[in-house]
Design a protein around this motif. Structure first.
Motif, mmCIF file in Angstrom:
data_model
loop_
_atom_site.group_PDB
_atom_site.id
_atom_site.type_symbol
_atom_site.label_atom_id
_atom_site.label_comp_id
_atom_site.label_asym_id
_atom_site.label_seq_id
_atom_site.Cartn_x
_atom_site.Cartn_y
_atom_site.Cartn_z
ATOM 1 N N ALA A 255 52.040 27.048 48.908
ATOM 2 C CA ALA A 255 51.089 25.940 48.741
ATOM 3 C C ALA A 255 51.781 24.595 48.639
ATOM 4 N N TYR A 256 52.928 24.559 47.968
ATOM 5 C CA TYR A 256 53.616 23.297 47.735
ATOM 6 C C TYR A 256 54.939 23.193 48.475
ATOM 7 N N VAL A 257 55.205 24.124 49.357
ATOM 8 C CA VAL A 257 56.383 24.046 50.230
ATOM 9 C C VAL A 257 55.860 23.901 51.648
ATOM 10 N N VAL A 258 55.694 22.650 52.056
ATOM 11 C CA VAL A 258 55.093 22.343 53.344
ATOM 12 C C VAL A 258 56.199 22.071 54.360
ATOM 13 N N GLY A 259 56.175 22.855 55.418
ATOM 14 C CA GLY A 259 57.177 22.679 56.454
ATOM 15 C C GLY A 259 56.714 21.791 57.595
ATOM 16 N N TYR A 260 55.404 21.762 57.811
ATOM 17 C CA TYR A 260 54.856 21.028 58.941
ATOM 18 C C TYR A 260 53.590 20.286 58.520
ATOM 19 N N TRP A 261 53.438 19.081 59.081
ATOM 20 C CA TRP A 261 52.279 18.241 58.821
ATOM 21 C C TRP A 261 51.594 17.873 60.136
ATOM 22 N N GLY A 262 50.257 17.826 60.101
ATOM 23 C CA GLY A 262 49.529 17.270 61.225
ATOM 24 C C GLY A 262 49.577 15.757 61.193
#
Length: 117
Positions: free
Chosen positions: A101-108
């Motif tokens: 949930a809090y380890v984001v590898g990619y963003w739109g």
């Protein structure tokens, strides 16, 4: 690299509904969780709703009972159904994908949601 393509933002009156969609170009093993964050003007980016490939869901307290996240693993797509929208939901909404949930590898790229009073 994973591309996240969002759609569905726009302008709606308070009490209305919108549905956001996000499709990932591929789904490597590093991606377990997909979901949505948002950032309002002058505020920090915050988690809205995320869902694991196994079906576990986290919602922000502010959206519980109004927003529903769903996911189609076969299509690498995540959705956010937003009902009973409030002016305070106005923000840029970002699709996310990552290990947790809090380890984001990619963003739109982000999609604007504006709720008028």
């Amino acid at each position: 690299q994973v591309q996240l393509v969002e759609s569905g933002g726009g302008l709606v009156q308070a009490g209305g509904s919108l549905r956001l969609s996000c499709a990932a170009s591929r789904s490597p093993f590093s991606i377990n969780v997909m979901g949505w964050y948002r950032q309002a003007p002058g505020k920090q980016r915050e988690l809205v709703a995320v869902m694991s490939s196994g079906g576990s869901i986290n919602y922000a307290d502010s959206v519980k009972g109004r927003f529903t996240i769903s996911r189609d693993n076969a299509k690498n797509t995540v959705y956010l159904q937003m009902n009973s929208l409030k002016p305070e939901d106005t923000a840029v909404y970002y699709c996310t994908a990552g290990a947790s949930a809090y380890v984001v590898g990619y963003w739109g790229q982000g999609t604007q949601v504006t709720v008028s009073s």
